[in-house]
Design an enzyme around this catalytic site. Structure first.
Site, short mmCIF file in Angstrom:
data_model
loop_
_atom_site.label_atom_id
_atom_site.label_comp_id
_atom_site.label_asym_id
_atom_site.label_seq_id
_atom_site.Cartn_x
_atom_site.Cartn_y
_atom_site.Cartn_z
N MET A 10 -33.28 -11.18 -24.41
CA MET A 10 -31.82 -11.15 -24.54
C MET A 10 -31.38 -9.73 -24.89
SD MET A 10 -31.05 -14.77 -26.52
CE MET A 10 -32.50 -14.70 -27.58
N CYS A 21 -30.81 -11.91 -14.42
CA CYS A 21 -29.62 -11.44 -15.14
C CYS A 21 -28.47 -11.21 -14.16
CB CYS A 21 -29.93 -10.14 -15.88
SG CYS A 21 -28.54 -9.52 -16.85
N HIS A 59 -34.59 -20.23 -14.89
CA HIS A 59 -33.36 -20.62 -15.55
C HIS A 59 -32.66 -21.61 -14.62
CE1 HIS A 59 -29.63 -19.30 -18.05
NE2 HIS A 59 -29.50 -20.53 -17.60
#
Length: 338
Positions: free
Chosen positions: A14, A96, A167
């Site tokens: 993160m 991302c 994800h």
């Protein structure tokens, strides 16, 4: 050091959060979880301050360095540098969605270029002996995930990727902020299980929407004969780090007692003292990662307030950390005496 793939339980990379201070703190809560760095770009690794970008404490193992980039030669060179620092694994960011990442032609936009990603994976694997993994989304923009993801996985699997973390949300590269991209697109766990079913020998971990260990355990259980290899938690692990204290026992099946949060803070003191001895170091650079440690306990609000307000004051030292800890200890002592 030992390879960390497959990643049975990991804390997500993160930006601006999972720095070396955060990882050291998390490691005191769990010995077994894999910890990821913030994403660092290949050009930054090659040309930047490597000690600042890549330096970490030996206690952080197993630790994975996540790289961003799309130039196979650059990534190979960066991977060699990362290996020299002693990391356990290298991960390529293909998930991302931020504008800054897109402008550099890396992150989630790379899902539209699976051949290039495969070339990058192959180049990094040829440059290092470490496992090379990829973190991706199930798809991007208007592309159909049931078409995009299988094609993407086929390419990177053929390139010899060591593991995948998926994800389970589509990323919208236009019109949604990175924050919105963490919650607005719907989750599709079924698709991740389908990918695992199609690639039974490829270690695959699932990321997205996992808020606690109950959910993590449920997702690690077999579903129609298909078992995922791992789960990755992001904000939940960061915002309520105390949940990490049960990971070794619940997720890895170790017969150990969960670390006591009060003892964890005390064990942080030598680390904090060493950090404060460095030029320009500030207490808040470490304690900002510890704010959620006592979430749900009496005194937690005072703990957060003291660390939030006093850690940024000039000259703030260990006395602030101890004052905040006393604020949580007091209700415990009062309850025991009543």
């Amino acid at each position: 050091m030992s390879p960390v793939s497959p990643l049975r339980f990991s804390v997500a990379p993160m930006m601006d959060w999972t720095d070396r201070h955060c990882r050291f703190f998390h490691r005191l809560l769990t010995r077994r979880a894999a910890l990821f760095t913030e994403m660092v770009t290949a050009p930054a690794v090659i040309h930047g301050d490597r000690d600042r970008l890549l330096g970490f404490s030996p206690e952080e193992h197993p630790v994975v360095c996540q790289l961003g980039g799309s130039d196979p030669r650059q990534l190979a060179e960066a991977a060699r540098i990362v290996e020299g620092f002693g990391y356990d694994q290298i991960d390529l960011n293909c998930g991302c969605p931020s504008d800054r990442v897109q402008s550099g032609r890396f992150g989630a936009c790379l899902m539209a270029e699976p051949d290039l990603v495969a070339e990058c994976v192959d180049a990094m694997r040829g440059a290092v002996s470490l496992p090379v993994s990829v973190k991706c989304r199930i798809g991007i923009d208007d592309a159909e995930p049931t078409v995009m993801l299988p094609g993407f996985v086929e390419k990177v699997a053929a390139a010899g990727v060591a593991s995948l973390t998926i994800h389970a949300r589509k990323a919208w590269l236009q019109g949604l902020s990175p924050k919105e991209n963490r919650s607005v697109p719907p989750l599709d766990y079924d698709l991740v299980f389908a990918i695992k079913a199609a690639h039974p020998t490829l270690p695959i971990a699932l990321n997205g929407g996992i808020g606690d260990l109950d959910r993590a355990e449920a997702l690690l259980a077999p579903r129609d004969g298909v078992r995922l290899d791992g789960v990755m938690l992001g904000r939940a692990a960061y915002d309520t780090p105390a949940l990490l204290a049960a990971v070794d026992r619940r997720i890895f099946g170790e017969a150990v007692a969960d670390p006591d949060p009060f003892e964890v803070v005390e064990r942080m003191e030598p680390y904090v003292a060493a950090h404060l001895a460095e030029p320009g170091a500030k207490l808040g650079q470490v304690t900002r990662h510890m704010l959620g440690l006592f979430a749900g306990r009496p005194g937690a609000r005072t703990w957060r307030r003291i660390l939030t307000v006093k850690s940024i004051e000039s000259g703030a030292g260990l006395e602030v950390l101890r004052e905040a800890l006393d604020a949580v200890r007091r209700p415990v002592a009062e309850r025991a005496a009543s």
